[in-house]
Design a protein around this motif. Structure first.
Motif, PDB file in Angstrom:
ATOM      1  N   MET A   1       0.853  -1.192   0.000  1.00 53.70           N
ATOM      2  CA  MET A   1       0.000   0.000   0.000  1.00 53.70           C
ATOM      3  C   MET A   1       0.891   1.246   0.000  1.00 53.70           C
ATOM      4  N   PRO A   2       0.822   2.088  -1.039  1.00 52.60           N
ATOM      5  CA  PRO A   2       1.681   3.279  -1.097  1.00 52.60           C
ATOM      6  C   PRO A   2       1.429   4.212   0.081  1.00 52.60           C
ATOM      7  N   ARG A   3       2.497   4.680   0.681  1.00 53.61           N
ATOM      8  CA  ARG A   3       2.414   5.555   1.849  1.00 53.61           C
ATOM      9  C   ARG A   3       2.690   6.991   1.415  1.00 53.61           C
ATOM     10  N   VAL A   4       1.774   7.890   1.775  1.00 55.73           N
ATOM     11  CA  VAL A   4       1.875   9.289   1.368  1.00 55.73           C
ATOM     12  C   VAL A   4       2.019  10.160   2.605  1.00 55.73           C
ATOM     13  N   LEU A   5       3.060  10.996   2.611  1.00 56.17           N
ATOM     14  CA  LEU A   5       3.193  12.016   3.650  1.00 56.17           C
ATOM     15  C   LEU A   5       2.668  13.320   3.076  1.00 56.17           C
ATOM     16  N   LEU A   6       1.584  13.831   3.661  1.00 55.65           N
ATOM     17  CA  LEU A   6       0.942  15.066   3.214  1.00 55.65           C
ATOM     18  C   LEU A   6       1.302  16.184   4.182  1.00 55.65           C
ATOM     19  N   ILE A   7       1.947  17.235   3.668  1.00 52.14           N
ATOM     20  CA  ILE A   7       2.318  18.389   4.494  1.00 52.14           C
ATOM     21  C   ILE A   7       1.533  19.588   3.981  1.00 52.14           C
ATOM     22  N   GLU A   8       0.494  19.981   4.711  1.00 55.07           N
ATOM     23  CA  GLU A   8      -0.450  21.014   4.271  1.00 55.07           C
ATOM     24  C   GLU A   8      -0.997  21.728   5.496  1.00 55.07           C
ATOM     25  N   ASP A   9      -0.881  23.067   5.535  1.00 54.04           N
ATOM     26  CA  ASP A   9      -1.286  23.796   6.732  1.00 54.04           C
ATOM     27  C   ASP A   9      -2.772  24.116   6.776  1.00 54.04           C
ATOM     28  N   ASP A  10      -3.456  24.155   5.640  1.00 59.14           N
ATOM     29  CA  ASP A  10      -4.887  24.448   5.611  1.00 59.14           C
ATOM     30  C   ASP A  10      -5.654  23.196   6.052  1.00 59.14           C
ATOM     31  N   ARG A  11      -6.361  23.306   7.174  1.00 58.94           N
ATOM     32  CA  ARG A  11      -7.007  22.124   7.757  1.00 58.94           C
ATOM     33  C   ARG A  11      -8.027  21.493   6.805  1.00 58.94           C
ATOM     34  N   ALA A  12      -8.872  22.325   6.178  1.00 61.11           N
ATOM     35  CA  ALA A  12      -9.901  21.791   5.293  1.00 61.11           C
ATOM     36  C   ALA A  12      -9.278  21.068   4.104  1.00 61.11           C
ATOM     37  N   VAL A  13      -8.252  21.691   3.530  1.00 62.32           N
ATOM     38  CA  VAL A  13      -7.566  21.063   2.394  1.00 62.32           C
ATOM     39  C   VAL A  13      -6.884  19.779   2.831  1.00 62.32           C
ATOM     40  N   ARG A  14      -6.201  19.850   3.963  1.00 62.02           N
ATOM     41  CA  ARG A  14      -5.467  18.677   4.469  1.00 62.02           C
ATOM     42  C   ARG A  14      -6.403  17.496   4.699  1.00 62.02           C
ATOM     43  N   GLU A  15      -7.526  17.758   5.364  1.00 60.27           N
ATOM     44  CA  GLU A  15      -8.448  16.667   5.659  1.00 60.27           C
ATOM     45  C   GLU A  15      -9.116  16.142   4.394  1.00 60.27           C
ATOM     46  N   GLY A  16      -9.445  17.038   3.463  1.00 58.31           N
ATOM     47  CA  GLY A  16     -10.084  16.606   2.229  1.00 58.31           C
ATOM     48  C   GLY A  16      -9.152  15.772   1.359  1.00 58.31           C
ATOM     49  N   VAL A  17      -7.907  16.225   1.227  1.00 60.52           N
ATOM     50  CA  VAL A  17      -6.934  15.485   0.412  1.00 60.52           C
ATOM     51  C   VAL A  17      -6.598  14.148   1.058  1.00 60.52           C
ATOM     52  N   ALA A  18      -6.419  14.151   2.374  1.00 58.68           N
ATOM     53  CA  ALA A  18      -6.092  12.907   3.070  1.00 58.68           C
ATOM     54  C   ALA A  18      -7.212  11.886   2.904  1.00 58.68           C
ATOM     55  N   LEU A  19      -8.450  12.337   2.994  1.00 61.58           N
ATOM     56  CA  LEU A  19      -9.589  11.437   2.831  1.00 61.58           C
ATOM     57  C   LEU A  19      -9.622  10.854   1.415  1.00 61.58           C
ATOM     58  N   ALA A  20      -9.401  11.723   0.427  1.00 58.90           N
ATOM     59  CA  ALA A  20      -9.419  11.260  -0.963  1.00 58.90           C
ATOM     60  C   ALA A  20      -8.307  10.242  -1.220  1.00 58.90           C
ATOM     61  N   LEU A  21      -7.138  10.485  -0.659  1.00 66.11           N
ATOM     62  CA  LEU A  21      -6.025   9.560  -0.855  1.00 66.11           C
ATOM     63  C   LEU A  21      -6.286   8.226  -0.172  1.00 66.11           C
ATOM     64  N   ARG A  22      -6.862   8.265   1.004  1.00 67.52           N
ATOM     65  CA  ARG A  22      -7.174   7.010   1.707  1.00 67.52           C
ATOM     66  C   ARG A  22      -8.214   6.209   0.933  1.00 67.52           C
ATOM     67  N   ARG A  23      -9.156   6.892   0.316  1.00 68.47           N
ATOM     68  CA  ARG A  23     -10.150   6.189  -0.501  1.00 68.47           C
ATOM     69  C   ARG A  23      -9.518   5.517  -1.713  1.00 68.47           C
ATOM     70  N   GLN A  24      -8.371   6.046  -2.146  1.00 70.49           N
ATOM     71  CA  GLN A  24      -7.648   5.444  -3.263  1.00 70.49           C
ATOM     72  C   GLN A  24      -6.733   4.309  -2.806  1.00 70.49           C
ATOM     73  N   GLY A  25      -6.724   4.050  -1.507  1.00 71.75           N
ATOM     74  CA  GLY A  25      -5.941   2.936  -0.990  1.00 71.75           C
ATOM     75  C   GLY A  25      -4.602   3.291  -0.413  1.00 71.75           C
ATOM     76  N   HIS A  26      -4.322   4.589  -0.281  1.00 70.46           N
ATOM     77  CA  HIS A  26      -3.036   5.006   0.277  1.00 70.46           C
ATOM     78  C   HIS A  26      -3.090   5.031   1.803  1.00 70.46           C
ATOM     79  N   GLU A  27      -1.953   4.759   2.411  1.00 72.97           N
ATOM     80  CA  GLU A  27      -1.783   5.019   3.834  1.00 72.97           C
ATOM     81  C   GLU A  27      -1.243   6.437   3.943  1.00 72.97           C
ATOM     82  N   VAL A  28      -1.895   7.277   4.725  1.00 76.36           N
ATOM     83  CA  VAL A  28      -1.581   8.705   4.732  1.00 76.36           C
ATOM     84  C   VAL A  28      -1.204   9.182   6.129  1.00 76.36           C
ATOM     85  N   ALA A  29      -0.123   9.938   6.201  1.00 77.68           N
ATOM     86  CA  ALA A  29       0.224  10.698   7.409  1.00 77.68           C
ATOM     87  C   ALA A  29       0.109  12.166   7.020  1.00 77.68           C
ATOM     88  N   ALA A  30      -0.771  12.907   7.696  1.00 75.19           N
ATOM     89  CA  ALA A  30      -1.024  14.305   7.347  1.00 75.19           C
ATOM     90  C   ALA A  30      -0.583  15.210   8.491  1.00 75.19           C
TER      91      ALA A  30
END
Length: 231
Positions: A1-30
Protein backbone atom coordinates in the motif's frame (compact mmCIF):
# COMPACT_ATOMS: atom_id res chain seq x y z
CA UNK A 1 0.00 0.00 0.00
CA UNK A 2 1.68 3.28 -1.10
CA UNK A 3 2.41 5.56 1.85
CA UNK A 4 1.87 9.29 1.37
CA UNK A 5 3.19 12.02 3.65
CA UNK A 6 0.94 15.07 3.21
CA UNK A 7 2.32 18.39 4.49
CA UNK A 8 -0.45 21.01 4.27
CA UNK A 9 -1.29 23.80 6.73
CA UNK A 10 -4.89 24.45 5.61
CA UNK A 11 -7.01 22.12 7.76
CA UNK A 12 -9.90 21.79 5.29
CA UNK A 13 -7.57 21.06 2.39
CA UNK A 14 -5.47 18.68 4.47
CA UNK A 15 -8.45 16.67 5.66
CA UNK A 16 -10.08 16.61 2.23
CA UNK A 17 -6.93 15.48 0.41
CA UNK A 18 -6.09 12.91 3.07
CA UNK A 19 -9.59 11.44 2.83
CA UNK A 20 -9.42 11.26 -0.96
CA UNK A 21 -6.03 9.56 -0.86
CA UNK A 22 -7.17 7.01 1.71
CA UNK A 23 -10.15 6.19 -0.50
CA UNK A 24 -7.65 5.44 -3.26
CA UNK A 25 -5.94 2.94 -0.99
CA UNK A 26 -3.04 5.01 0.28
CA UNK A 27 -1.78 5.02 3.83
CA UNK A 28 -1.58 8.71 4.73
CA UNK A 29 0.22 10.70 7.41
CA UNK A 30 -1.02 14.31 7.35
CA UNK A 31 0.75 17.15 9.18
CA UNK A 32 0.36 20.92 9.13
CA UNK A 33 3.93 22.26 9.43
CA UNK A 34 7.25 21.69 7.77
CA UNK A 35 8.85 20.89 11.12
CA UNK A 36 6.33 18.09 11.75
CA UNK A 37 6.75 16.90 8.17
CA UNK A 38 10.51 16.45 8.52
CA UNK A 39 9.98 14.68 11.83
CA UNK A 40 7.37 12.28 10.40
CA UNK A 41 9.62 11.61 7.43
CA UNK A 42 11.91 9.58 9.68
CA UNK A 43 9.23 7.55 11.45
CA UNK A 44 6.58 7.14 8.73
CA UNK A 45 8.98 6.36 5.83
CA UNK A 46 6.65 7.46 2.99
CA UNK A 47 6.79 6.36 -0.64
CA UNK A 48 5.91 9.87 -1.81
CA UNK A 49 5.57 13.34 -0.24
CA UNK A 50 2.86 15.86 -1.19
CA UNK A 51 4.22 19.19 -0.01
CA UNK A 52 2.43 22.56 0.20
CA UNK A 53 4.68 25.35 -1.02
CA UNK A 54 3.30 27.97 1.41
CA UNK A 55 3.77 26.81 5.00
CA UNK A 56 4.09 28.64 8.34
CA UNK A 57 7.49 28.42 9.99
CA UNK A 58 9.80 26.43 7.73
CA UNK A 59 8.76 27.15 4.14
CA UNK A 60 7.85 24.44 1.68
CA UNK A 61 11.00 25.23 -0.28
CA UNK A 62 13.19 24.68 2.78
CA UNK A 63 11.32 21.48 3.60
CA UNK A 64 11.93 20.27 0.05
CA UNK A 65 15.64 21.04 0.35
CA UNK A 66 15.70 19.35 3.77
CA UNK A 67 14.12 16.19 2.37
CA UNK A 68 16.65 16.14 -0.46
CA UNK A 69 19.57 16.28 2.00
CA UNK A 70 18.13 13.18 3.68
CA UNK A 71 16.90 11.28 0.62
CA UNK A 72 17.77 12.10 -3.00
CA UNK A 73 15.35 9.55 -4.46
CA UNK A 74 12.10 10.07 -2.50
CA UNK A 75 9.46 11.47 -4.90
CA UNK A 76 8.15 14.92 -3.96
CA UNK A 77 5.03 16.50 -5.44
CA UNK A 78 4.80 20.21 -4.69
CA UNK A 79 1.42 21.89 -4.27
CA UNK A 80 1.03 25.62 -4.88
CA UNK A 81 -2.08 27.76 -4.54
CA UNK A 82 -0.91 30.48 -6.86
CA UNK A 83 0.36 28.63 -9.88
CA UNK A 84 2.94 31.37 -10.31
CA UNK A 85 5.61 30.37 -12.81
CA UNK A 86 8.48 31.69 -10.71
CA UNK A 87 7.32 29.90 -7.57
CA UNK A 88 6.89 26.65 -9.47
CA UNK A 89 10.31 26.84 -11.09
CA UNK A 90 12.01 27.64 -7.77
CA UNK A 91 10.25 24.69 -6.17
CA UNK A 92 11.24 22.33 -8.97
CA UNK A 93 14.83 23.50 -8.82
CA UNK A 94 14.80 22.89 -5.05
CA UNK A 95 14.24 19.21 -5.77
CA UNK A 96 10.51 18.58 -6.37
CA UNK A 97 9.73 15.93 -8.99
CA UNK A 98 6.35 17.30 -10.00
CA UNK A 99 3.73 19.85 -8.98
CA UNK A 100 -0.01 20.47 -8.81
CA UNK A 101 -1.89 23.77 -8.55
CA UNK A 102 -4.49 24.06 -5.79
CA UNK A 103 -7.35 23.51 -5.63
CA UNK A 104 -6.42 20.20 -7.19
CA UNK A 105 -8.90 17.53 -8.21
CA UNK A 106 -8.42 14.19 -6.46
CA UNK A 107 -8.07 12.33 -9.76
CA UNK A 108 -5.32 14.70 -10.93
CA UNK A 109 -3.33 14.31 -7.72
CA UNK A 110 -3.78 10.54 -7.83
CA UNK A 111 -2.54 10.45 -11.43
CA UNK A 112 0.56 12.47 -10.48
CA UNK A 113 1.22 10.22 -7.48
CA UNK A 114 0.95 7.07 -9.57
CA UNK A 115 3.26 8.57 -12.19
CA UNK A 116 6.02 9.44 -9.70
CA UNK A 117 5.67 6.02 -8.06
CA UNK A 118 6.09 4.36 -11.46
CA UNK A 119 9.24 6.40 -12.02
CA UNK A 120 10.51 5.39 -8.58
CA UNK A 121 9.77 1.73 -9.31
CA UNK A 122 11.55 2.04 -12.65
CA UNK A 123 14.55 3.33 -10.74
CA UNK A 124 14.81 0.18 -8.61
CA UNK A 125 17.41 -2.28 -9.94
CA UNK A 126 15.98 -5.55 -11.21
CA UNK A 127 17.25 -8.63 -9.41
CA UNK A 128 19.54 -10.72 -11.56
CA UNK A 129 19.73 -8.07 -14.25
CA UNK A 130 22.42 -8.51 -16.89
CA UNK A 131 25.06 -5.81 -16.49
CA UNK A 132 24.90 -3.26 -19.29
CA UNK A 133 27.12 -0.32 -18.54
CA UNK A 134 27.41 2.39 -21.15
CA UNK A 135 30.43 4.66 -20.81
CA UNK A 136 30.53 8.20 -22.15
CA UNK A 137 33.86 9.79 -21.27
CA UNK A 138 33.88 10.10 -17.46
CA UNK A 139 30.21 9.13 -17.18
CA UNK A 140 29.10 5.51 -16.65
CA UNK A 141 25.42 4.59 -16.94
CA UNK A 142 24.47 1.14 -15.62
CA UNK A 143 21.16 0.44 -17.36
CA UNK A 144 20.55 -2.87 -15.58
CA UNK A 145 21.56 -1.72 -12.12
CA UNK A 146 20.01 1.71 -12.78
CA UNK A 147 22.92 3.65 -11.36
CA UNK A 148 25.13 6.44 -12.62
CA UNK A 149 28.75 7.23 -11.77
CA UNK A 150 30.99 10.13 -12.70
CA UNK A 151 34.72 9.37 -12.65
CA UNK A 152 33.90 6.29 -10.57
CA UNK A 153 31.88 8.16 -7.94
CA UNK A 154 28.16 7.28 -7.73
CA UNK A 155 25.65 10.09 -8.36
CA UNK A 156 22.41 10.00 -6.34
CA UNK A 157 19.57 10.89 -8.68
CA UNK A 158 15.86 11.44 -8.06
CA UNK A 159 13.56 9.18 -10.12
CA UNK A 160 12.76 11.88 -12.67
CA UNK A 161 16.45 12.79 -13.03
CA UNK A 162 17.45 9.17 -13.60
CA UNK A 163 14.69 8.53 -16.10
CA UNK A 164 15.53 11.73 -17.99
CA UNK A 165 19.19 10.74 -18.24
CA UNK A 166 18.32 7.20 -19.33
CA UNK A 167 15.96 8.54 -22.01
CA UNK A 168 18.44 11.03 -23.43
CA UNK A 169 21.51 8.78 -23.27
CA UNK A 170 19.71 5.86 -24.93
CA UNK A 171 19.85 7.80 -28.21
CA UNK A 172 23.03 9.91 -28.26
CA UNK A 173 22.85 12.80 -30.68
CA UNK A 174 19.06 12.61 -31.08
CA UNK A 175 17.28 15.85 -30.32
CA UNK A 176 14.25 15.49 -28.04
CA UNK A 177 11.67 18.23 -27.78
CA UNK A 178 10.53 19.25 -24.31
CA UNK A 179 7.13 17.79 -25.09
CA UNK A 180 8.65 14.43 -26.02
CA UNK A 181 10.62 14.36 -22.78
CA UNK A 182 7.61 15.49 -20.78
CA UNK A 183 5.56 12.58 -22.08
CA UNK A 184 8.38 10.04 -21.79
CA UNK A 185 9.53 10.94 -18.29
CA UNK A 186 6.56 12.58 -16.52
CA UNK A 187 3.72 11.03 -18.53
CA UNK A 188 2.14 14.48 -18.93
CA UNK A 189 0.58 15.91 -22.05
CA UNK A 190 0.30 19.54 -20.92
CA UNK A 191 2.45 21.89 -23.00
CA UNK A 192 2.68 24.41 -20.15
CA UNK A 193 4.55 21.89 -18.00
CA UNK A 194 7.72 22.06 -20.11
CA UNK A 195 9.28 23.87 -17.13
CA UNK A 196 9.42 20.45 -15.45
CA UNK A 197 11.92 19.40 -18.11
CA UNK A 198 14.04 22.55 -17.84
CA UNK A 199 14.22 22.38 -14.03
CA UNK A 200 15.12 18.69 -14.08
CA UNK A 201 17.84 19.29 -16.66
CA UNK A 202 19.27 22.05 -14.47
CA UNK A 203 19.37 19.76 -11.41
CA UNK A 204 20.83 16.89 -13.40
CA UNK A 205 23.56 19.06 -14.88
CA UNK A 206 24.46 20.36 -11.42
CA UNK A 207 24.77 16.83 -10.02
CA UNK A 208 26.93 15.83 -12.99
CA UNK A 209 29.17 18.84 -12.48
CA UNK A 210 28.30 20.28 -15.89
CA UNK A 211 29.20 23.94 -16.50
CA UNK A 212 25.90 25.79 -17.14
CA UNK A 213 27.19 27.70 -20.16
CA UNK A 214 29.01 24.82 -21.84
CA UNK A 215 27.59 21.45 -20.75
CA UNK A 216 29.39 18.42 -22.09
CA UNK A 217 26.68 15.77 -21.98
CA UNK A 218 23.21 17.32 -21.85
CA UNK A 219 23.17 20.01 -24.50
CA UNK A 220 20.45 22.54 -25.23
CA UNK A 221 19.15 22.83 -28.77
CA UNK A 222 17.73 26.33 -28.74
CA UNK A 223 14.11 26.63 -29.68
CA UNK A 224 13.54 22.90 -29.56
CA UNK A 225 14.86 20.86 -26.66
CA UNK A 226 17.83 18.75 -25.56
CA UNK A 227 20.23 16.09 -26.79
CA UNK A 228 22.82 13.86 -25.18
CA UNK A 229 26.38 14.14 -26.51
CA UNK A 230 28.27 10.85 -26.15
CA UNK A 231 31.77 12.13 -26.98
Amino acid sequence: MPRVLLIEDDRAVREGVALALRRQGHEVAAVDTGEDGLERLRSFRPDVVVLDLMLPGISGLDVCRGIRTLDQTLPIIMATARGDDEDIVVGLEAGADDYVVKPVQARVLEARIRAVLRRAAAGAPAEGGIPKIDTYGDLAVDRAGLSVALRGAPIALAPSELRLLLTLSASPGQVFSRQQLLEAVWEHSYHGDARLVDACVKRLRAKMGEPPRDPRYIQTVRGFGYRFAAQ
